[in-house]
Each structure stands twice: as C-alpha cells, then as structure tokens.
Design a protein around this motif. Structure first.
Motif, short mmCIF file in Angstrom:
data_model
loop_
_atom_site.label_atom_id
_atom_site.label_comp_id
_atom_site.label_asym_id
_atom_site.label_seq_id
_atom_site.Cartn_x
_atom_site.Cartn_y
_atom_site.Cartn_z
N VAL A 35 0.84 -1.20 0.00
CA VAL A 35 0.00 0.00 0.00
C VAL A 35 0.88 1.25 0.00
CG1 VAL A 35 -1.68 1.36 1.31
CG2 VAL A 35 -1.99 -1.11 1.09
N PHE A 36 1.87 1.29 0.88
CA PHE A 36 2.76 2.46 0.93
C PHE A 36 3.64 2.55 -0.31
CE2 PHE A 36 1.74 2.43 5.48
CZ PHE A 36 1.59 3.79 5.71
N PHE A 37 4.06 1.40 -0.84
CA PHE A 37 4.90 1.39 -2.04
C PHE A 37 4.17 1.99 -3.23
CE2 PHE A 37 6.15 -0.99 -5.93
CZ PHE A 37 7.46 -0.54 -6.04
N TYR A 38 2.93 1.54 -3.45
CA TYR A 38 2.17 2.07 -4.59
C TYR A 38 1.70 3.50 -4.33
CZ TYR A 38 2.33 -2.44 -6.87
OH TYR A 38 2.77 -3.59 -7.49
N ALA A 39 1.45 3.85 -3.08
CA ALA A 39 1.12 5.24 -2.77
C ALA A 39 2.30 6.14 -3.11
CB ALA A 39 0.74 5.38 -1.30
N SER A 40 3.52 5.66 -2.82
CA SER A 40 4.72 6.42 -3.14
C SER A 40 4.82 6.66 -4.64
CB SER A 40 5.97 5.67 -2.65
OG SER A 40 7.14 6.35 -2.99
N ILE A 41 4.48 5.63 -5.43
CA ILE A 41 4.51 5.77 -6.89
C ILE A 41 3.42 6.71 -7.38
CG2 ILE A 41 4.09 4.52 -9.05
CD1 ILE A 41 5.58 2.15 -7.85
N LYS A 42 2.22 6.56 -6.80
CA LYS A 42 1.09 7.39 -7.23
C LYS A 42 1.32 8.86 -6.92
CE LYS A 42 -1.68 3.91 -8.50
NZ LYS A 42 -2.17 3.70 -9.88
N TYR A 43 1.95 9.15 -5.77
CA TYR A 43 2.16 10.53 -5.37
C TYR A 43 3.48 11.10 -5.87
CZ TYR A 43 -1.91 10.36 -2.31
OH TYR A 43 -3.19 10.26 -1.82
#
Length: 289
Positions: A77-85
């Motif tokens: 969740v945090f990994f993909y949030a990092s990519i999305k943001y």
C-alpha cells in the motif's frame, strides 16, 4: 548456492515490473493492492488444491503466517502510494532502504549483534542511490511514503525467514495473501471514504494488468522469494533486491518518459549498488551453513 543466487535474481527481475504495473493500473493504491492479494490468493488456492501435497497446518499456525502477510500488504500500500504521489523512480529507489532497515531490525528482533559489514554495505547502497536520484525534494511526500514502505518490507523479510524453515512456500504465500485480502478488505471502506474514486471495479486493461501482477510478480516472485530465504540470509536477499530500482528506473525511462535523463551520475550510482550486491554475494559470512 549458485542456484539460489540465480533464483534470487530472477525474482529481482520480476520485482522490477511491480512499479511499472503500479503506474499502468489506474486504481488507487488501496484497491490496487486489495485486488493484487485477492487474485494472488485465488491462484495460490488453485495451485495448493491441485498440485501441492503437504502436511496440514493448524489454525494457530495459519493465523501466525497470516499476521506476517499483513506486513507485506501494508508495504505494498505504501509502495504504490509512493509511486502514485511521485513516480516509479521515487518509489523503487526508496525501496533500497529495505536493506538498511533489515540491518537494523534483524539484530533487534533476533537478539544478535549488529553487523558492521551489513551496515557498511547498506551505506554503499545509499551512496549509489543518492547519486542516481539526488532525492528531488519536490516529491517529498512520495519519498516519505517510500521510506515507510521499506521499513515494512524489511520486517516482512525478517519474520518470513523463520516461516520458510517450517512450511512450504505455496502454503506460506497462500495464507499471507488470504490474510492480506481479509485485513485490507476490512479497512478498505474507511480508506475509500477518505480517498473516494469513480469506480471500484477495474477496467478491462486494469484487470489484465492485475492478473499479470498477481500471477508473475506476486505468486511467482514470492514463491521464489521464500525458496531463496531457505538458503540465503534475509539481509543478502534484501540487498540483492537493491538491483530492482535499476531495472524499474530503466523501464520507466523507456516506457513512461519520466524526464529523468540517464547521465554520468546514474551510471556511477548503479556501480555502487551493483558493487554492494556483489560484495555481499561473495563474502563468506553472507552464506548460511
């Protein structure tokens, strides 16, 4: 041992595609991860029922395995949030901090001495990553999310190293993906309340990408991951995964035109990262006896 290193680097190559799928899939990070663990659990259940013959695992043991699965779910969740943001490059570069986190967490959790060589190799990796990226402050929030992601990835690896000594990799990953599906599913309504999106159902392209992400970059990757942990230490595995950002950044340059020009600093930084992996691979203390 050579076979273990070969499997490890196949897993790293598969991992390099996870950031790419994070960019391709239009769902937010919460839904993306929920569908990823759901599809992975279904695939693993099929494999477990039809191809795997193993000793039954008790309810208490299943719950223990599932708890560790929640760590990898939160990491995603945090990994993909990092990519999305931010972008693919930011997310995968921050993942390199996993080896440093492992060098700190593993001695604390397993109650053993800190390894100066592990900390030194992690520092070498950080130097390489800083040269590659220069840590662009315009993506500060994405970097923070990526750092949190790497901490959960390190915790997962340390605890998962214990499991692979007792259970087969298919069962471990099935119960972990099932726990991730249930755990994130309970949290998802609250998540979607604060971060609503137009549709909860993936589009046809997203559905295809999710199947590839679940089949190859989750089931295939983490089965290899569990098998490698039977032969190699958690720190060695996580340090080798520092090659993932290099693969992912190159793919981001080629397919997404993220505007990060490959210059001399990139090549020097890559050399530092690769050197840290090679040094860990050849040093005697990096092997299990």
């Amino acid at each position: 041992m050579k076979k273990s290193y070969l499997l490890l680097h196949i897993a790293v190559l598969l991992a390099g595609f996870t950031g790419v799928f994070g960019k391709l899939i239009s769902l937010n990070e919460g839904l993306l991860v929920w569908y990823r663990v759901l599809f992975s659990a279904i695939i693993l259940l099929f494999i477990k029922r039809n191809f795997l013959k193993s000793a039954p695992i008790g309810l208490k043991e299943r719950i223990s395995i599932g708890k560790i699965g929640l760590l990898i779910t939160v990491h995603w969740v945090f990994f993909y949030a990092s990519i999305k943001y931010s972008n693919i490059s930011i997310g995968v570069v921050c993942y390199c901090l996993t080896s440093l986190c492992t060098a700190v967490f593993e001695p604390l959790i397993n109650k053993k001495r800190f390894s100066i060589s592990q900390l030194a190799l992690s520092a070498l990796t950080l130097l390489g990553i800083s040269l590659i990226f220069h840590f662009d402050t315009s993506y500060r929030f994405g970097i923070i999310l990526g750092v949190i992601s790497s901490a959960f990835a390190a915790l997962y690896t340390v605890f998962n190293e214990r499991l692979v000594k007792q259970y087969d990799s298919i069962s471990i990953n099935y119960y972990q993906m099932l726990a991730g599906t249930l755990g994130l599913g309970l949290f998802l309504p609250l998540y979607m309340y604060y971060l609503p999106i137009a549709s909860l159902v993936p589009s046809l392209p997203d559905f295809g990408y999710l199947l590839l992400l679940a089949g190859f970059c989750t089931v295939g990757l983490y089965i290899l991951f569990a098998e490698v942990l039977k032969k190699l230490p958690a720190f060695t595995v996580n340090l080798s995964f520092n090659l993932e950002p290099i693969y992912a950044i190159v793919m981001a340059f080629l397919f997404f035109n993220e505007g990060k020009e490959v210059n001399l600093y990139f090549y020097i930084g890559c050399c530092f990262v690769i050197t840290s992996v090679i040094l860990q691979s050849v040093r005697p203390s990096g092997k299990k006896h």
